[in-house]
Scaffold this active site. Structure first.
Site, PDB file in Angstrom:
ATOM      1  N   GLY A  74      -2.084 -13.434  -2.377  1.00  0.00           N
ATOM      2  CA  GLY A  74      -0.668 -13.753  -2.177  1.00  0.00           C
ATOM      3  C   GLY A  74       0.109 -13.965  -3.464  1.00  0.00           C
TER       4      GLY A  74
ATOM      5  N   ASN B 209       1.933 -11.825  -4.871  1.00  0.00           N
ATOM      6  CA  ASN B 209       3.253 -11.222  -4.650  1.00  0.00           C
ATOM      7  C   ASN B 209       4.125 -12.096  -3.764  1.00  0.00           C
ATOM      8  OD1 ASN B 209       3.438  -8.379  -5.941  1.00  0.00           O
ATOM      9  ND2 ASN B 209       1.347  -8.556  -5.163  1.00  0.00           N
TER      10      ASN B 209
ATOM     11  N   MET C   9      -3.782  -5.702   4.369  1.00  0.00           N
ATOM     12  CA  MET C   9      -4.843  -4.725   4.576  1.00  0.00           C
ATOM     13  C   MET C   9      -4.952  -4.354   6.055  1.00  0.00           C
ATOM     14  SD  MET C   9      -5.809  -4.075   1.654  1.00  0.00           S
ATOM     15  CE  MET C   9      -5.646  -4.760   0.029  1.00  0.00           C
TER      16      MET C   9
ATOM     17  N   ASN D  45       6.227  -1.752   1.354  1.00  0.00           N
ATOM     18  CA  ASN D  45       4.856  -1.928   0.860  1.00  0.00           C
ATOM     19  C   ASN D  45       4.854  -1.820  -0.663  1.00  0.00           C
ATOM     20  OD1 ASN D  45       1.968  -2.160   1.128  1.00  0.00           O
ATOM     21  ND2 ASN D  45       1.825   0.031   0.684  1.00  0.00           N
TER      22      ASN D  45
ATOM     23  N   HIS E 281       2.312  -0.799  -3.980  1.00  0.00           N
ATOM     24  CA  HIS E 281       1.080  -0.078  -4.269  1.00  0.00           C
ATOM     25  C   HIS E 281       0.877  -0.088  -5.778  1.00  0.00           C
ATOM     26  CE1 HIS E 281      -2.144   2.734  -3.934  1.00  0.00           C
ATOM     27  NE2 HIS E 281      -1.515   3.681  -4.583  1.00  0.00           N
TER      28      HIS E 281
ATOM     29  N   GLU F  56       4.233  -5.497 -10.974  1.00  0.00           N
ATOM     30  CA  GLU F  56       4.364  -5.462  -9.511  1.00  0.00           C
ATOM     31  C   GLU F  56       5.243  -6.626  -9.026  1.00  0.00           C
ATOM     32  OE1 GLU F  56       0.788  -4.187  -6.861  1.00  0.00           O
ATOM     33  OE2 GLU F  56       0.481  -6.261  -7.440  1.00  0.00           O
TER      34      GLU F  56
END
Ligand code: GRF
Length: 203
Positions: A13, A15, A99, A116, A118, A188
């Protein structure tokens, strides 16, 4: 107008934390209405608890037990989860290390709202091992850069969909697998916050 977010996570977590910190720091005009996890031990749950964000553990297991056919189990799970998430009236649903590949039973209910992230450039290294795959390509064939992308999820394509933001990460000659991963995650976190802000129309 403050954007309403729902965050889905399966692991650490970090992000989610980046979104929490951006909101607290006034860099993102949004509220995280709820966090959903599909793994009991996901550390994202503690991050949510620490910030008073409701978190819910919703595993696929009971749906697998109830349906003989795996596809039917996924669709039933997706329908049930979509129903719960719809109650939050989200402006965006962020898959932050989530996931589970959603079927259209989920995605069709939230068109243009599912995001999303990546840890690779668009069209490269789809799947859960993108950083390992890029590192292996660097070692075997001299790959010089990888990156990060944030994209919409319109369908079941894996790590594929209209790109909201992407940026490259050069692979340095003195990089280790760990130092590369750290720079990818740092980027990210930054890119996710700006892509979410753009999507929900926040200042
Ligand atoms: C991120 O690298 C993301 O790109 C990938 O899974 C990781 C999740 O990290 N899909 P965290 O749980 O947000 O720390």
């Amino acid at each position: 107008m403050t954007g309403r977010l729902v965050v889905l996570a399966s692991g650490s977590g970090s992000n989610l934390q980046a979104l929490i910190d951006a909101i607290a720091g006034g860099r993102l005009d949004a509220s995280i209405e709820a966090v959903y996890v599909n793994r009991r031990s996901a550390y994202a749950r503690e991050r949510a608890d620490d910030h008073g964000i409701p978190q819910n553990f919703v595993p696929l297991g009971p749906f697998r037990d109830a349906y003989a056919e795996p596809r039917k189990a996924r669709e039933a799970y997706d329908t049930a989860l979509a129903g719960r998430i719809a109650e939050h009236r989200p402006d965006a649903i962020v898959l932050a290390g989530w996931m589970h590949i959603f079927t259209s039973a989920f995605l069709d209910q939230f068109a243009g709202k599912v995001i999303n992230l990546h840890p690779a450039l668009p069209g490269t290294f789809p799947g859960a091992n993108a950083i390992d795959d890029a590192w292996a390509a660097h070692q075997t064939s001299g790959l010089e850069r990888t990156g990060v992308m944030i994209h919409l999820v319109p369908d079941e394509g894996l790590d594929d969909g209209p790109v909201l933001a992407s940026a490259a990460v050069p692979i340095r000659s003195d990089d280790t697998r760990e130092s590369l991963e750290q720079r990818i995650h740092d980027l990210e976190h930054e890119l996710l916050v700006s892509a979410v802000a753009d999507l929900i129309g926040a200042p």
